[in-house]
Design an enzyme around this catalytic site. Structure first.
Site, mmCIF file in Angstrom:
data_model
loop_
_atom_site.group_PDB
_atom_site.id
_atom_site.type_symbol
_atom_site.label_atom_id
_atom_site.label_comp_id
_atom_site.label_asym_id
_atom_site.label_seq_id
_atom_site.Cartn_x
_atom_site.Cartn_y
_atom_site.Cartn_z
ATOM 1 N N HIS A 188 5.959 -1.696 -0.723
ATOM 2 C CA HIS A 188 6.155 -2.661 -1.815
ATOM 3 C C HIS A 188 7.545 -3.297 -1.770
ATOM 4 O O HIS A 188 8.492 -2.786 -2.362
ATOM 5 C CB HIS A 188 5.941 -1.970 -3.166
ATOM 6 C CG HIS A 188 4.505 -1.678 -3.445
ATOM 7 N ND1 HIS A 188 3.700 -2.535 -4.166
ATOM 8 C CD2 HIS A 188 3.719 -0.641 -3.071
ATOM 9 C CE1 HIS A 188 2.473 -2.033 -4.230
ATOM 10 N NE2 HIS A 188 2.465 -0.886 -3.576
ATOM 11 N N ASN A 231 3.185 3.223 -2.595
ATOM 12 C CA ASN A 231 2.132 3.754 -3.450
ATOM 13 C C ASN A 231 0.790 3.455 -2.812
ATOM 14 O O ASN A 231 0.198 2.399 -3.036
ATOM 15 C CB ASN A 231 2.202 3.123 -4.848
ATOM 16 C CG ASN A 231 0.974 3.458 -5.680
ATOM 17 O OD1 ASN A 231 0.272 4.417 -5.395
ATOM 18 N ND2 ASN A 231 0.700 2.655 -6.684
ATOM 19 N N GLU A 272 8.573 -5.823 -3.361
ATOM 20 C CA GLU A 272 9.026 -6.282 -4.685
ATOM 21 C C GLU A 272 9.839 -5.217 -5.406
ATOM 22 O O GLU A 272 10.557 -5.517 -6.370
ATOM 23 C CB GLU A 272 7.836 -6.712 -5.538
ATOM 24 C CG GLU A 272 7.056 -5.611 -6.199
ATOM 25 C CD GLU A 272 6.150 -4.830 -5.255
ATOM 26 O OE1 GLU A 272 5.606 -3.796 -5.669
ATOM 27 O OE2 GLU A 272 5.993 -5.274 -4.094
ATOM 28 N N CYS A 329 0.159 -3.836 0.798
ATOM 29 C CA CYS A 329 -0.561 -2.614 0.426
ATOM 30 C C CYS A 329 -2.075 -2.767 0.611
ATOM 31 O O CYS A 329 -2.548 -2.780 1.730
ATOM 32 C CB CYS A 329 -0.183 -2.199 -0.995
ATOM 33 S SG CYS A 329 -0.403 -0.438 -1.299
ATOM 34 N N LEU A 330 -2.862 -2.890 -0.461
ATOM 35 C CA LEU A 330 -4.309 -3.055 -0.316
ATOM 36 C C LEU A 330 -4.620 -4.336 0.445
ATOM 37 O O LEU A 330 -5.555 -4.375 1.257
ATOM 38 C CB LEU A 330 -4.977 -3.058 -1.690
ATOM 39 C CG LEU A 330 -6.513 -3.020 -1.716
ATOM 40 C CD1 LEU A 330 -7.050 -1.770 -1.044
ATOM 41 C CD2 LEU A 330 -7.026 -3.112 -3.153
ATOM 42 N N GLY A 352 -3.384 -3.062 -4.861
ATOM 43 C CA GLY A 352 -4.442 -2.709 -5.800
ATOM 44 C C GLY A 352 -4.927 -1.292 -5.585
ATOM 45 O O GLY A 352 -4.490 -0.607 -4.654
#
Length: 369
Positions: free
Chosen positions: A343, A299, A345, A257-258, A229
């Site tokens: 990530h 990211n 995915e 990530c977040l 996020g």
């Protein structure tokens, strides 16, 4: 000083630096934190990634739009970036399965974009001076007025953005008769994460960003997922409390990530805003447990403080970014918990790290036994 978009469009950085370009034809003025992505492909997935909410994207790849868009290649139901800066914008596209041109896609969602910018110089400038707020203007603009308005734009540090992109109501993904049930906390979740879980025989219930442990537990899940996020993880107090409650019960949990950062904060391990962040599909990561390397999609503009993580007696670092040594993955020794900063995915990006979803399923199986 004023000018008309018939002459030129601009990107004005918070420090007063101006980069000139041309509007692709959508008039407007947009604000956000300027950042760059080094990916050579996958621009539609990047533009729709909720983790980019509130950011002006600079595409370092020279050609954007050349293969058009496809309605299935999205990570959210709408564009999430604030605006786009690129070198060559392709008004024409060539791909058999494209749905429409990128220009048409932008027009439907009124996304302001400028092209013919010296993006090599711009990326170098951001690398040297750090991520900062900026404004794109493609209409008649007053430079001094834009500078004043930029002063009022909040910094990304301390900014809670998950509430802007998270689902408002719970929803389901996958086959109701699947073998596993997963409760996912939507901090800005990407569609391909849900696809990867569903194809591993998971039925997922996706909950809003501020859902409590009791909410997630009501689905009677086999495991919990904390998503990616946008924004600063520090203000996500409800998510941190939910993570603590999951860990107290020692139930299987996987964070990306977040979600990875939230798990760290839930254990008193701080995070920090990076000078530039990592954004691209070619970031090298070393799996410390196996010694193998992975090329990854990343990211993020925040990271876990490595020195504090290393001091925590119940955590170990499982992955590290080869370029700068930042924490790319971690796990707990006494809990069924692991997470990564990147990530797996891979949308867009390489598939080196998709094994992490299999690892999550293995952890769930282990917990059942």
């Amino acid at each position: 000083m004023k000018y008309s978009n018939r002459d030129r469009a601009i990107l004005l950085l918070a420090d007063g630096t101006i980069f000139y370009g041309k509007s692709i034809g959508i008039e407007g003025t947009v604000f956000g934190e300027v950042c760059f992505n080094t990916g050579m492909t996958g621009y539609q997935e990047i533009f729709t990634d909720p983790s980019y909410f509130g950011q002006i994207m600079v595409a370092s790849n020279a050609h954007i739009g050349n293969y058009g868009t496809n309605e299935e290649e999205v990570e959210a139901d709408k564009i999430m970036i604030s605006g786009l800066v690129c070198k060559n914008f392709s008004f024409n596209h060539s791909r058999p399965n494209s749905t429409e041109s990128l220009k048409e896609y932008f027009e439907k969602q009124n996304l302001v974009a400028i092209s013919d910018v010296d993006t090599r110089a711009l990326v170098s400038y951001i690398r040297d001076n750090g991520a900062m707020n900026a404004v794109i203007c493609t209409e008649e603009c007053d430079i001094e007025d834009l500078k004043r308005r930029l002063l009022g734009i909040p910094d990304m540090k301390g900014l809670e953005l998950s509430s802007k992109v998270s689902t408002k109501e719970p929803y389901f993904v996958g086959n109701p008769d699947a073998k596993y049930k997963i409760s996912a906390l939507d901090l800005g979740i990407k569609k391909n994460i849900l696809r990867n879980l569903a194809k591993r025989d998971c039925y997922i219930k996706v909950f809003p960003y501020d859902a409590s442990y009791e909410d997630l537990k009501s689905f009677d899940p086999d495991g919990y997922f904390l998503s990616n996020g946008p924004g600063d993880p520090d203000p996500l107090y409800a998510a941190q409390e939910t993570a603590r409650n999951i860990l107290d019960k020692n139930e299987p949990v996987f964070g990306i990530c977040l979600g990875h950062q939230v798990l760290a904060l839930a254990n008193g391990i701080p995070t920090y805003k990076m000078f530039n962040g990592h954004r691209g599909i070619n970031h090298p990561v070393r799996n410390i447990l196996t010694g193998e390397g992975e090329i990854t999609s990343q990211n993020h503009g925040f990271a876990v403080v490595r020195e504090e993580l290393e001091k925590h007696p119940d955590f170990e670092i499982t992955h590290e970014h080869i370029n700068d040594g930042t924490v790319a993955g971690m796990r707990m020794k006494s809990k069924n918990c692991f997470s990564v900063q990147y990530h797996p995915e891979a949308s867009p990006g390489p598939h080196d790290a998709t094994y992490l979803f299999d690892q999550f399923i293995s952890n769930i199986e282990g917990a059942k036994k």
